[in-house]
Design a protein around this motif. Sequence first.
Motif, short mmCIF file in Angstrom:
data_model
loop_
_atom_site.label_atom_id
_atom_site.label_comp_id
_atom_site.label_asym_id
_atom_site.label_seq_id
_atom_site.Cartn_x
_atom_site.Cartn_y
_atom_site.Cartn_z
N GLU A 10 0.83 -1.21 0.00
CA GLU A 10 0.00 0.00 0.00
C GLU A 10 0.86 1.26 0.00
OE1 GLU A 10 -2.61 -0.34 3.36
OE2 GLU A 10 -3.68 -2.05 2.49
N TYR A 11 1.89 1.25 0.81
CA TYR A 11 2.83 2.37 0.88
C TYR A 11 3.53 2.56 -0.47
CZ TYR A 11 7.22 4.74 2.09
OH TYR A 11 8.31 5.59 2.12
N THR A 12 4.03 1.48 -1.04
CA THR A 12 4.75 1.53 -2.30
C THR A 12 3.85 2.05 -3.42
OG1 THR A 12 6.14 -0.30 -1.58
CG2 THR A 12 6.12 0.18 -3.93
N LEU A 13 2.62 1.58 -3.47
CA LEU A 13 1.69 2.03 -4.51
C LEU A 13 1.32 3.50 -4.36
CD1 LEU A 13 -0.55 -1.14 -4.79
CD2 LEU A 13 1.13 -0.31 -6.46
N ALA A 14 1.23 3.97 -3.13
CA ALA A 14 0.96 5.40 -2.90
C ALA A 14 2.14 6.23 -3.41
CB ALA A 14 0.71 5.66 -1.42
N LEU A 15 3.36 5.77 -3.16
CA LEU A 15 4.54 6.46 -3.68
C LEU A 15 4.54 6.47 -5.20
CD1 LEU A 15 7.27 5.02 -1.30
CD2 LEU A 15 6.61 7.42 -1.46
N LYS A 16 4.26 5.33 -5.80
CA LYS A 16 4.25 5.22 -7.26
C LYS A 16 3.20 6.15 -7.88
CE LYS A 16 4.94 3.22 -11.33
NZ LYS A 16 4.99 4.28 -12.30
N GLU A 17 2.02 6.19 -7.27
CA GLU A 17 0.97 7.07 -7.78
C GLU A 17 1.42 8.53 -7.73
OE1 GLU A 17 -3.58 8.45 -6.75
OE2 GLU A 17 -2.91 6.47 -6.10
N GLU A 18 2.05 8.92 -6.63
CA GLU A 18 2.51 10.31 -6.52
C GLU A 18 3.64 10.60 -7.51
OE1 GLU A 18 2.88 14.29 -5.22
OE2 GLU A 18 1.26 12.85 -5.43
N LEU A 19 4.53 9.65 -7.71
CA LEU A 19 5.59 9.85 -8.69
C LEU A 19 5.00 10.05 -10.09
CD1 LEU A 19 8.65 9.93 -9.21
CD2 LEU A 19 8.53 7.46 -9.62
N ASP A 20 3.96 9.30 -10.41
CA ASP A 20 3.32 9.40 -11.72
C ASP A 20 2.55 10.70 -11.92
OD1 ASP A 20 4.31 6.91 -12.38
OD2 ASP A 20 2.41 5.86 -12.02
N THR A 21 2.10 11.33 -10.84
CA THR A 21 1.21 12.47 -10.98
C THR A 21 1.76 13.80 -10.49
OG1 THR A 21 0.15 12.00 -8.85
CG2 THR A 21 -0.84 11.01 -10.81
N THR A 22 2.86 13.80 -9.76
CA THR A 22 3.35 15.06 -9.20
C THR A 22 3.84 16.01 -10.28
OG1 THR A 22 4.76 16.10 -7.54
CG2 THR A 22 5.73 14.29 -8.78
N ASN A 23 3.61 17.27 -10.06
CA ASN A 23 4.17 18.29 -10.94
C ASN A 23 5.28 19.06 -10.22
OD1 ASN A 23 2.65 19.79 -9.19
ND2 ASN A 23 1.30 20.68 -10.73
N GLN A 24 5.70 18.54 -9.07
CA GLN A 24 6.76 19.15 -8.28
C GLN A 24 8.09 18.44 -8.56
OE1 GLN A 24 6.26 21.85 -6.25
NE2 GLN A 24 4.15 21.81 -7.01
N ALA A 25 8.90 19.02 -9.40
CA ALA A 25 10.16 18.40 -9.80
C ALA A 25 11.06 18.11 -8.61
CB ALA A 25 10.89 19.27 -10.82
N ASN A 26 11.02 18.97 -7.60
CA ASN A 26 11.89 18.80 -6.43
C ASN A 26 11.47 17.60 -5.58
OD1 ASN A 26 9.55 20.31 -5.76
ND2 ASN A 26 10.51 20.93 -3.83
N GLU A 27 10.25 17.11 -5.76
CA GLU A 27 9.79 15.96 -4.97
C GLU A 27 10.14 14.63 -5.62
OE1 GLU A 27 5.64 16.51 -4.14
OE2 GLU A 27 6.06 18.05 -2.64
N ARG A 28 10.41 14.64 -6.92
CA ARG A 28 10.69 13.38 -7.61
C ARG A 28 11.87 12.61 -7.01
NH1 ARG A 28 7.62 12.57 -11.98
NH2 ARG A 28 6.51 14.36 -12.79
N PRO A 29 13.00 13.25 -6.69
CA PRO A 29 14.10 12.49 -6.08
C PRO A 29 13.72 11.93 -4.70
CG PRO A 29 14.89 14.62 -6.86
CD PRO A 29 13.41 14.63 -6.99
N LEU A 30 12.92 12.66 -3.94
CA LEU A 30 12.49 12.17 -2.64
C LEU A 30 11.63 10.91 -2.79
CD1 LEU A 30 11.35 15.56 -1.03
CD2 LEU A 30 13.53 14.38 -0.70
N ILE A 31 10.70 10.97 -3.73
CA ILE A 31 9.81 9.84 -3.95
C ILE A 31 10.60 8.64 -4.49
CG2 ILE A 31 7.80 9.03 -5.24
CD1 ILE A 31 6.89 12.04 -5.26
N THR A 32 11.49 8.91 -5.41
CA THR A 32 12.30 7.83 -6.00
C THR A 32 13.15 7.14 -4.93
OG1 THR A 32 12.35 8.98 -8.11
CG2 THR A 32 14.01 7.29 -7.77
N GLY A 33 13.70 7.92 -4.02
CA GLY A 33 14.49 7.35 -2.92
C GLY A 33 13.65 6.48 -2.02
N ARG A 34 12.42 6.92 -1.73
CA ARG A 34 11.53 6.12 -0.90
C ARG A 34 11.11 4.84 -1.60
NH1 ARG A 34 13.52 9.63 0.74
NH2 ARG A 34 14.80 7.86 1.27
#
Length: 93
Positions: A10-34
């Motif tokens: 559930e946690y992993t899928l929530a991260l994946k969904e946010e990575l797919d939809t975020t428009n915040q470039a600065n958050e992508r490395p954070l999400i990818t690391g998680r």
Amino acid sequence: MDEIFNKLAEYTLALKEELDTTNQANERPLITGRLAAAAEMFALLHSSRNVDSIQNIVKSEVQTHGWSFISGQAGETIGKKWVAFTNAVGIQQ
């Protein structure tokens, strides 16, 4: 162990969904690391079937979640999924 795998999924899928939809470039490395840490935890749990195999990663990620911030509703959702997972493995926030 099934509950732990379910909470991690559930946690992993929530991260994946946010990575797919975020428009915040600065958050992508954070999400990818998680996501990378989640993949490592899954692999360790799968191979060892022992929660102790992920204790150090979980503790490190607890600190990381305190330092990094994913904005908005997605951040809140990811945070709640993370807490549910850490509770399932027996590490309190």
